[in-house]
Enzyme design. Structure first.
Site, PDB file in Angstrom:
ATOM      1  N   GLU A   1     -23.163  44.514  34.535  1.00 61.94           N
ATOM      2  CA  GLU A   1     -24.446  44.530  33.824  1.00 61.94           C
ATOM      3  C   GLU A   1     -25.570  44.537  34.837  1.00 61.94           C
ATOM      4  OE1 GLU A   1     -25.214  41.327  31.125  1.00 61.94           O
ATOM      5  OE2 GLU A   1     -23.320  41.544  30.044  1.00 61.94           O
TER       6      GLU A   1
ATOM      7  N   GLU B   1     -31.383  45.081  20.667  1.00 62.33           N
ATOM      8  CA  GLU B   1     -30.582  44.392  19.654  1.00 62.33           C
ATOM      9  C   GLU B   1     -31.401  43.262  19.032  1.00 62.33           C
ATOM     10  OE1 GLU B   1     -26.428  43.696  21.263  1.00 62.33           O
ATOM     11  OE2 GLU B   1     -27.393  44.561  23.035  1.00 62.33           O
TER      12      GLU B   1
ATOM     13  N   LYS C   1     -30.236  39.214  18.850  1.00 59.52           N
ATOM     14  CA  LYS C   1     -29.873  38.420  20.019  1.00 59.52           C
ATOM     15  C   LYS C   1     -30.783  37.193  20.107  1.00 59.52           C
ATOM     16  CE  LYS C   1     -28.159  39.813  23.737  1.00 59.52           C
ATOM     17  NZ  LYS C   1     -27.899  40.321  25.103  1.00 59.52           N
TER      18      LYS C   1
ATOM     19  N   GLU D   1     -34.573  39.254  25.688  1.00 57.92           N
ATOM     20  CA  GLU D   1     -33.162  39.451  25.340  1.00 57.92           C
ATOM     21  C   GLU D   1     -32.966  40.539  24.298  1.00 57.92           C
ATOM     22  OE1 GLU D   1     -30.220  38.074  26.470  1.00 57.92           O
ATOM     23  OE2 GLU D   1     -31.489  37.375  28.118  1.00 57.92           O
TER      24      GLU D   1
END
Length: 405
Positions: A292, A346, A349, A355
């Site tokens: 990541e 997203e 999250k 985030e």
């Protein structure tokens, strides 16, 4: 060097020693690093690492408005990205990606590790979660957990290597071990020191587990994965860490005082710190991949640097480095796999605003910002609409990623 003083923070704590102890410490450390460097350099050239690097992307699914997996497959295929990582073994994804050219890196959820220490449970997991889909779906790797050691929680790390061994044993029993690697992504918090890179070492409390993990990875010829985010270091100390250094922009960089290697970006320094940490435990021949890395395009008021402009620059510059098949200063002839985080923003999250804003794309499949990844359906239009646009192909094995520079 002004940068040398500014990087002694976070994972780079200053050493308050007397002048005499500093001198002896430096001599000892220099001798140690010279030996490590010699052996690492010999291995890097002797083994002739020739594997072509690959660009992948993390496909998270913590949202209630994301496109269905078949649409995601179309998007990834149009971008000519041939590797993606998911954080579970979602049967809808595994089914949708069958007979495609995209390799999946699947994940065992953290909470499942205690039960999968049992070889029979691991065999059941492999026979129900992996075998029914393979080989139609190209599953190339299994991540056993994700960031099992963090600053806040290490309760599951003792289950890590036993669970990995059980899962690998199940792959052997089912004849899949030749095709599917087993590893685990680690956070940078497993490091006690990461600056300068040659001082890289694991935290004492995880050194035992890391020794077991590295032994397993060596025996199975699997990579050590690290989740590396230069953004976090910059966010914590924006007045001390130069933005250009973390964004891969032109900058004076920093020189490791022991190896004399020049680093022009933080990500490569972090990767080399991991390599040195492994070498200190006696493991000098294990590849490192970045499972990541990314940059948020939006954040809360105290999340300095989380902007669309910075996210676009970080990811575009990283793509350019992948185009060049670069290695790090320590392993210049070994390009390494990188998985961008993430494909989508997203919305479910938890945590700070950042985030929910790491995605290259919005859930409706429009770009959150343009990093130069051009889908095959749009590349012709883009290349003709702007006279200054240059389209370059990033080739990885049989895949091509277009970069708009």
């Amino acid at each position: 060097d002004s940068l040398t003083s500014t990087f002694s923070l976070g994972l780079y704590p200053p050493l308050y020693l007397s002048s005499m102890s500093k001198m002896f410490c430096r001599i000892a450390m220099t001798n140690s690093i010279v030996l490590l460097l010699f052996s690492l350099t010999f291995l890097e050239h002797g083994l002739l690492f020739q594997r072509v690097s690959s660009l992948g992307i993390n496909y998270g699914q913590v949202g209630d408005n994301l496109p269905p997996p078949d649409k995601v497959l179309q998007l990834l295929s149009s971008l000519h990205i041939n590797k993606t990582r998911i954080y579970d073994t979602n049967p809808r994804v595994l089914t949708s990606f069958a007979n495609s050219n995209i390799e999946l890196f699947v994940t065992v959820e953290n909470e499942m590790l205690p039960s999968l220490v049992d070889p029979q449970q691991a065999l059941q997991w492999v026979t129900t979660r992996i075998k029914p889909y393979f080989p139609a779906t190209k599953i190339g790797g299994i991540a056993v957990g994700n960031e099992l050691y963090t600053d806040d929680d290490s309760s599951l790390i003792g289950y890590l290597v036993p669970a990995m061994m059980s899962i690998h044993g199940a792959l052997v029993q089912t004849g899949l071990d030749k095709y599917i690697q087993v590893s685990t992504p680690n956070s940078l918090s497993v490091l006690q020191e990461s600056y300068p890179p040659s001082a890289g070492c694991f935290r004492p409390e995880v050194a035992g587990v890391m020794t077991q993990l590295l032994g397993f990875l060596r025996n199975t010829k699997s990579p050590f994965w690290i989740n590396a985010y230069p953004y976090f270091a910059y966010k914590d100390s924006p007045t001390k860490i130069p933005l250009d250094y973390v964004l891969f922009n032109p900058n004076p960089g920093m020189v490791d005082p022991y190896t004399k290697y020049q680093y022009d970006n933080m990500l490569y320094a972090q990767v080399d710190a991991v390599i040195f940490a492994m070498a200190r435990l006696g493991f000098k021949d294990i590849e490192v991949g970045v499972s990541e890395t990314g940059w948020p395009s939006k954040g809360d008021g105290d999340e300095v640097g989380a902007t669309v402009a910075n996210a676009a620059v970080y990811n575009k510059n990283l793509l350019r480095r992948q185009l060049q098949n670069e290695g790090t200063p320590l392993r210049p002839n070994l390009s390494f796999d990188v998985y961008l985080f993430a494909l989508f923003n997203e919305d479910l999250k938890p945590g700070p605003t950042s985030e929910r804003n790491y995605g290259l794309y919005q859930p409706d499949e429009t770009m959150a910002y343009n990093v130069g990844l051009l889908s095959s359906s749009s590349s012709t239009t883009t290349s003709t609409s702007t006279s200054s646009t240059t389209i370059i192909s990033l080739t990885s094995s049989a895949s091509t990623v277009c970069i708009n520079i």
